[in-house]
Design an enzyme around this catalytic site. Structure first.
Site, short mmCIF file in Angstrom:
data_model
loop_
_atom_site.label_atom_id
_atom_site.label_comp_id
_atom_site.label_asym_id
_atom_site.label_seq_id
_atom_site.Cartn_x
_atom_site.Cartn_y
_atom_site.Cartn_z
N ASP A 244 10.45 14.24 6.54
CA ASP A 244 9.33 14.77 7.17
C ASP A 244 7.97 13.89 7.37
O ASP A 244 6.98 14.42 7.01
CB ASP A 244 8.96 16.56 6.97
CG ASP A 244 8.42 17.26 7.56
OD1 ASP A 244 8.23 16.89 8.89
OD2 ASP A 244 7.75 18.24 7.34
N GLU B 16 8.84 15.06 19.34
CA GLU B 16 8.41 16.47 19.72
C GLU B 16 7.83 16.03 21.55
O GLU B 16 7.04 15.26 21.48
CB GLU B 16 7.52 16.83 18.84
CG GLU B 16 7.07 18.37 19.37
CD GLU B 16 6.71 19.06 18.11
OE1 GLU B 16 6.39 20.43 18.20
OE2 GLU B 16 7.06 18.85 17.03
N LYS C 62 12.54 17.79 20.03
CA LYS C 62 12.07 18.79 19.47
C LYS C 62 10.99 19.63 20.35
O LYS C 62 10.02 19.34 21.02
CB LYS C 62 11.15 18.16 18.25
CG LYS C 62 10.91 19.11 17.20
CD LYS C 62 10.33 18.40 16.01
CE LYS C 62 9.89 19.27 14.71
NZ LYS C 62 9.37 18.44 13.60
N THR D 265 11.68 24.16 16.91
CA THR D 265 10.68 23.98 15.97
C THR D 265 9.80 25.40 16.14
O THR D 265 9.93 26.19 16.89
CB THR D 265 10.10 22.90 15.98
OG1 THR D 265 9.08 22.67 14.50
CG2 THR D 265 8.86 22.52 17.01
N PHE E 157 10.22 27.59 9.53
CA PHE E 157 9.16 26.91 8.71
C PHE E 157 8.79 27.95 7.46
O PHE E 157 8.09 28.78 7.31
CB PHE E 157 7.85 26.87 9.51
CG PHE E 157 7.75 25.81 10.40
CD1 PHE E 157 8.87 25.07 10.85
CD2 PHE E 157 6.54 25.08 10.75
CE1 PHE E 157 8.82 23.81 11.78
CE2 PHE E 157 6.44 23.91 11.59
CZ PHE E 157 7.43 23.30 12.03
#
Length: 319
Positions: free
Chosen positions: A17, A95, A131, A155, A177
């Site tokens: 990440d 993203e 993303k 996400t 998350f």
């Protein structure tokens, strides 16, 4: 005994990440995932200064043009992503601009554009995940992109209803998350005694169980961890995306790491959720945590997108 990181890799695909190339090379993950916040951090690293120079020279001819600034930021994310593909054997997540999170058509177009930018660098879409925030509009955008063979990572996911909608849309992967769910509950007075009582861990476990019971192919990738206890409590999850700091802790720990999740496990029965836009929006409305954390996450990513564009504007004046 091998490190907990090596043990984890034997049962879960480990994803870095980060946008830090040196960290990715050090921990040898299967995949890597980035977002505007991570790209902003990566842009401050000396090894990326040459990339930024090239992006600014080639794409930012008018530093006051918001369209060119957004385009340059996307190009930089692709340039960093392209470097990461040289270090991981699997996929890299890039993203879509968070400011598009409620515009289905714009997200579809941006996803296509990101793929095209990678392809001009010789990187096939099979190495990519686009993303997208798990808004209703984002999930609808992912449905279209997936039908075109463009795989998506949904996400900012905080609830089972979001996960169910993503699976029905055919999303390749979701990123629930963990840590941000914990943050919300702690802010509202909850103090879990251990990782098994962590509401973020419980949420991902429930989603994993739901997917396996109903034979969804969508990959569950736990994200946003606050400590190694959360990671260990989800050992065996399809994938886990982990920050360099926590990867380092796992690498240095040689304790035993038992598997906690497996497709063969016996799960408590969960009825299949019927998903349509009205039911989705109502379920989100009734879930204060998911609603607040989704909105907060979009705002934070959008703010870092603006900071990245500001950095590029300033860089432009010195190139």
């Amino acid at each position: 005994m091998s490190s907990k990181l090596d043990q984890l890799k034997s049962m879960t695909d480990v994803v870095a990440d980060t946008g830090d190339i040196e960290a990715i090379a050090r921990f040898a993950p299967q995949d890597a995932t980035t977002n505007p916040s991570l790209i902003l951090k990566a842009a401050a690293l000396p090894q990326y200064s040459g990339l930024i120079d090239d992006v600014v020279k080639n794409t930012l001819h008018d530093a006051d043009d918001p369209i060119q600034l957004q385009s340059a930021a996307t190009q930089l994310a692709v340039e960093i992503g392209a470097e990461i593909t040289k270090l991981v054997p699997g996929k890299v997540s890039t993203e879509v601009d968070a400011r598009l999170s409620f515009n289905t058509e714009a997200m579809i177009n941006e996803g296509r554009r990101i793929v095209q930018l990678y392809q001009t660098k010789g990187i096939d879409k099979s190495r990519l995940l686009i993303k997208i925030a798990s808004t209703w509009e984002g999930i609808e955008a992912a449905k279209v992109l997936e039908q075109e063979g463009i795989e998506c990572n949904l996400t900012l996911l905080f609830s089972l209803v979001q996960a169910a909608a993503c699976a029905e849309a055919g999303a390749t992967l979701i990123s629930p998350f963990v840590g941000r769910i914990l943050d919300w509950h702690v802010a509202h007075g909850a103090k879990p005694a251990n990782a098994n009582e962590d509401p973020g861990v419980q949420s991902v476990s429930a989603i994993y169980s739901y997917y396996k019971q109903h034979n969804y192919k969508t990959v569950v990738m736990g994200a946003s961890f606050r400590n190694c206890g959360e990671i260990e409590a989800l050992a065996g999850c399809d994938r886990l995306t982990i920050s360099p700091a926590l990867l380092s802790e796992l690498k240095e720990d040689n304790g035993d790491l038992p598997r906690r999740l497996s497709p063969e496990m016996s799960f408590a029965s969960q009825a299949k959720i019927s998903i349509n836009e009205i039911d989705f929006r109502w379920a989100m409305n009734e879930d204060a945590m998911a609603t607040e954390k989704l909105a907060e996450g979009i705002r934070a990513f959008a703010a870092d997108q603006v900071k990245l564009e500001t950095l590029l504007r300033g860089w432009n004046r010195h190139v």
